[in-house]
Design a protein around this motif. Structure first.
Motif, mmCIF file in Angstrom:
data_model
loop_
_atom_site.group_PDB
_atom_site.id
_atom_site.type_symbol
_atom_site.label_atom_id
_atom_site.label_comp_id
_atom_site.label_asym_id
_atom_site.label_seq_id
_atom_site.Cartn_x
_atom_site.Cartn_y
_atom_site.Cartn_z
ATOM 1 N N ALA A 137 0.683 -0.813 0.066
ATOM 2 C CA ALA A 137 0.317 -0.005 -0.265
ATOM 3 C C ALA A 137 0.553 0.932 0.092
ATOM 4 C CB ALA A 137 -0.906 0.519 1.415
ATOM 5 N N LEU A 138 2.115 1.019 0.736
ATOM 6 C CA LEU A 138 2.847 2.053 0.865
ATOM 7 C C LEU A 138 3.471 2.573 -0.446
ATOM 8 C CD1 LEU A 138 5.794 1.887 3.703
ATOM 9 C CD2 LEU A 138 4.277 4.033 3.097
ATOM 10 N N LEU A 139 4.064 1.510 -1.408
ATOM 11 C CA LEU A 139 4.127 1.614 -3.005
ATOM 12 C C LEU A 139 3.665 1.953 -3.672
ATOM 13 C CD1 LEU A 139 7.158 -1.323 -2.967
ATOM 14 C CD2 LEU A 139 7.515 1.110 -2.486
ATOM 15 N N ASP A 140 1.922 1.570 -3.602
ATOM 16 C CA ASP A 140 1.118 2.389 -4.844
ATOM 17 C C ASP A 140 0.524 3.527 -4.281
ATOM 18 O OD1 ASP A 140 1.417 -0.413 -5.240
ATOM 19 O OD2 ASP A 140 -1.075 -1.176 -4.857
ATOM 20 N N GLY A 141 0.324 4.066 -3.275
ATOM 21 C CA GLY A 141 0.441 5.405 -2.767
ATOM 22 C C GLY A 141 -0.539 5.368 -1.756
ATOM 23 N N GLN A 142 -1.545 4.272 -1.454
ATOM 24 C CA GLN A 142 -2.493 4.456 -0.747
ATOM 25 C C GLN A 142 -2.664 4.429 1.094
ATOM 26 O OE1 GLN A 142 -4.228 0.830 -1.259
ATOM 27 N NE2 GLN A 142 -3.558 0.107 -3.091
ATOM 28 N N LEU A 143 -1.018 4.663 1.475
ATOM 29 C CA LEU A 143 -1.196 5.320 2.780
ATOM 30 C C LEU A 143 0.666 5.973 2.502
ATOM 31 C CD1 LEU A 143 -0.645 1.645 4.230
ATOM 32 C CD2 LEU A 143 -2.192 3.566 4.153
ATOM 33 N N ASP A 144 0.764 6.936 3.691
ATOM 34 C CA ASP A 144 2.014 8.159 3.554
ATOM 35 C C ASP A 144 2.937 6.979 4.962
ATOM 36 O OD1 ASP A 144 0.297 9.806 1.756
ATOM 37 O OD2 ASP A 144 -0.908 10.704 3.326
ATOM 38 N N LEU A 145 2.334 6.863 5.710
ATOM 39 C CA LEU A 145 3.311 5.768 6.511
ATOM 40 C C LEU A 145 3.094 4.535 6.898
ATOM 41 C CD1 LEU A 145 3.938 8.999 8.936
ATOM 42 C CD2 LEU A 145 5.392 7.978 7.556
ATOM 43 N N ALA A 146 3.581 4.032 7.037
ATOM 44 C CA ALA A 146 3.513 2.132 8.085
ATOM 45 C C ALA A 146 4.415 1.804 8.543
ATOM 46 C CB ALA A 146 2.835 0.972 6.315
ATOM 47 N N VAL A 147 3.784 1.604 9.819
ATOM 48 C CA VAL A 147 4.505 0.388 11.259
ATOM 49 C C VAL A 147 5.201 -0.754 10.496
ATOM 50 C CG1 VAL A 147 4.859 -0.261 13.231
ATOM 51 C CG2 VAL A 147 3.987 2.008 12.602
ATOM 52 N N LEU A 148 6.338 -1.279 9.948
ATOM 53 C CA LEU A 148 6.255 -2.340 9.674
ATOM 54 C C LEU A 148 7.141 -3.020 10.656
ATOM 55 C CD1 LEU A 148 8.084 -1.457 6.026
ATOM 56 C CD2 LEU A 148 5.324 -2.192 6.723
ATOM 57 N N THR A 149 7.108 -4.554 10.962
ATOM 58 C CA THR A 149 7.596 -5.710 12.246
ATOM 59 C C THR A 149 8.546 -6.213 11.104
ATOM 60 O OG1 THR A 149 5.718 -7.143 12.057
ATOM 61 C CG2 THR A 149 5.376 -5.432 13.231
ATOM 62 N N LYS A 150 8.126 -5.691 10.322
ATOM 63 C CA LYS A 150 9.262 -7.094 9.159
ATOM 64 C C LYS A 150 9.693 -6.309 7.929
ATOM 65 C CE LYS A 150 9.599 -11.824 6.465
ATOM 66 N NZ LYS A 150 8.792 -12.795 6.575
ATOM 67 N N ILE A 151 11.095 -6.496 7.628
ATOM 68 C CA ILE A 151 11.864 -6.272 6.304
ATOM 69 C C ILE A 151 12.841 -6.674 5.651
ATOM 70 C CG2 ILE A 151 11.178 -3.381 7.361
ATOM 71 C CD1 ILE A 151 13.878 -3.968 7.946
ATOM 72 N N GLU A 152 12.627 -8.333 6.249
ATOM 73 C CA GLU A 152 13.427 -8.916 5.556
ATOM 74 C C GLU A 152 12.478 -9.200 3.886
ATOM 75 O OE1 GLU A 152 13.972 -10.046 9.899
ATOM 76 O OE2 GLU A 152 12.589 -9.231 8.927
ATOM 77 N N HIS A 153 12.785 -9.043 3.396
ATOM 78 C CA HIS A 153 12.221 -9.274 1.812
ATOM 79 C C HIS A 153 11.830 -8.285 1.374
ATOM 80 C CE1 HIS A 153 13.925 -13.152 2.368
ATOM 81 N NE2 HIS A 153 13.229 -14.073 3.336
ATOM 82 N N ALA A 154 11.911 -7.291 1.781
ATOM 83 C CA ALA A 154 11.447 -6.184 1.600
ATOM 84 C C ALA A 154 11.643 -4.968 0.166
ATOM 85 C CB ALA A 154 10.166 -4.713 3.018
ATOM 86 N N PRO A 155 11.351 -4.028 -0.576
ATOM 87 C CA PRO A 155 11.888 -3.961 -1.510
ATOM 88 C C PRO A 155 12.768 -2.258 0.094
ATOM 89 C CG PRO A 155 9.806 -3.286 -1.583
ATOM 90 C CD PRO A 155 10.036 -4.655 -0.519
ATOM 91 N N THR A 156 13.604 -2.176 0.302
ATOM 92 C CA THR A 156 14.375 -0.803 1.304
ATOM 93 C C THR A 156 14.950 -0.488 0.115
ATOM 94 O OG1 THR A 156 16.069 -2.856 1.178
ATOM 95 C CG2 THR A 156 14.778 -2.732 2.833
ATOM 96 N N ARG A 157 15.528 -0.599 -1.298
ATOM 97 C CA ARG A 157 15.720 0.548 -1.895
ATOM 98 C C ARG A 157 14.398 1.648 -2.271
ATOM 99 N NH1 ARG A 157 19.568 -2.055 -5.743
ATOM 100 N NH2 ARG A 157 21.493 -2.308 -4.307
ATOM 101 N N GLN A 158 12.914 1.314 -1.881
ATOM 102 C CA GLN A 158 11.810 1.791 -2.093
ATOM 103 C C GLN A 158 11.137 2.905 -1.268
ATOM 104 O OE1 GLN A 158 9.517 0.015 -5.204
ATOM 105 N NE2 GLN A 158 10.948 -1.406 -5.744
ATOM 106 N N LEU A 159 12.008 2.521 0.251
ATOM 107 C CA LEU A 159 11.677 2.584 1.725
ATOM 108 C C LEU A 159 11.813 3.978 2.254
ATOM 109 C CD1 LEU A 159 9.323 -0.386 2.864
ATOM 110 C CD2 LEU A 159 9.170 1.260 1.206
ATOM 111 N N HIS A 160 11.813 4.683 2.750
ATOM 112 C CA HIS A 160 12.391 5.662 3.658
ATOM 113 C C HIS A 160 12.063 4.716 5.079
ATOM 114 C CE1 HIS A 160 14.294 8.501 5.943
ATOM 115 N NE2 HIS A 160 13.728 8.857 6.619
ATOM 116 N N LEU A 161 13.465 4.488 5.804
ATOM 117 C CA LEU A 161 12.750 3.670 6.995
ATOM 118 C C LEU A 161 13.862 4.052 8.649
ATOM 119 C CD1 LEU A 161 13.728 0.232 6.072
ATOM 120 C CD2 LEU A 161 11.373 0.868 6.106
ATOM 121 N N ARG A 162 13.107 4.196 9.535
ATOM 122 C CA ARG A 162 13.663 4.712 10.608
ATOM 123 C C ARG A 162 12.786 4.010 11.720
ATOM 124 N NH1 ARG A 162 12.653 11.618 12.414
ATOM 125 N NH2 ARG A 162 13.434 11.302 10.169
#
Length: 290
Positions: A137-162
């Motif tokens: 949903a983040l990458l689709d533009g449906q969400l501005d922010l998301a709380v992620l409990t798992k980032i393994e296998h996620a497209p981290t290069r497309q995400l700003h993570l804090r």
């Protein structure tokens, strides 16, 4: 020279690439499906080659599509961030912020910290979900922010993570239950889902094995804790959500690992959107940079 219309078609192409479909891209961009299809047709005419091909029930990028996405996405995301930073702060706070998170993390780690921003006029709309769906949903533009409990296998290069917090997982059961041993056969377990994400991490670190199959699943940790207290089964849950019940003697920890079993939780935005004033304000309040 690249014209404004070509930038719009590039943006549409990138949205289709990230979402995996014309319909999803249209929803995220606020456009009709025919308009998105026309943008894609124009972009393929400009490039001179197909950018997508049919795959099963949907479409998949061609090799040219992969190359084009790799070449333009960082630049388009940066442009969007720069332009967003110039938008008036008042207008940004008037615009709603769309936030996704697992239900159990939403209040203690996010919403109770947003009260000052809401008081100032920020409107927040929340969606409950799991990390894979929230990332999409983040990458689709449906969400501005998301709380992620798992980032393994996620497209981290497309995400700003804090980094938001560390969860410590504990294995709990009702008071009076005997301590848990991995050799105990037949002990009932209950979990957040059939995949048992918390128990899976706990068992992998402690015993290098998968967790038992749950006899009950419910996507709410407080309900799991209540079920464990009632004797329905054992469970692995975040400590902070059951600490008061542990202190009150309503639940018991049935196993102590050699090292704490922890999981890193992140607050994420799509690259380029972290500069938007309303998004930046939430980052600063919820998880300020060190």
């Amino acid at each position: 020279m690249v014209h404004r219309a070509e930038l719009a078609t590039l943006r549409t192409f990138l949205s289709i690439y990230r979402s995996g479909g014309v319909a999803k891209a249209a929803y995220g961009l606020g456009l009709s499906q025919p308009a998105v299809s026309l943008h894609l047709k124009n972009m393929e005419h400009l490039v001179g080659r197909p950018l997508f091909e049919r795959s099963g029930r949907g479409i998949a990028p061609t090799e040219v599509g992969h190359v084009l996405a790799a070449q333009v996405r960082a630049h388009l995301d940066a442009l969007e961030g720069v332009l967003g930073a110039y938008q008036a702060t008042a207008e940004e706070h008037a615009a709603p912020l769309f936030l996704g998170a697992p239900s159990d993390l939403l209040w203690p780690h996010i919403l109770q910290r947003l009260t000052p921003l809401v008081t100032e006029g920020l409107h927040v709309h929340c969606r409950i979900g799991f990390s894979p769906h929230l990332t999409e949903a983040l990458l689709d533009g449906q969400l501005d922010l998301a709380v992620l409990t798992k980032i393994e296998h996620a497209p981290t290069r497309q995400l700003h993570l804090r980094h938001l917090c560390e969860e410590e997982f504990v294995l709990i059961g009702g008071v009076g239950e005997r301590p848990y041993s991995h050799h105990d056969a037949g002990r009932r377990f209950i979990g957040y889902s059939g995949a048992m994400p918390m128990a899976r991490r706990y068992f992998r670190q402690c015993w290098g094995a998968p967790p038992p199959t749950p006899v009950l699943t419910v996507a709410d940790v407080r309900t799991l804790a209540a079920a464990a207290e009632a004797g329905t089964g054992l469970s692995v849950v975040p400590r902070y959500l059951v600490q008061s019940a542990l202190d009150a003697g309503q639940l018991a920890i049935l196993h102590t690992p050699q090292a704490p079993v922890v999981n890193s939780v992140h607050l994420a935005a799509r690259i380029g959107r972290e500069h938007l004033p309303r998004v930046r304000a939430v980052f600063d309040v919820v998880c300020p940079a060190a």
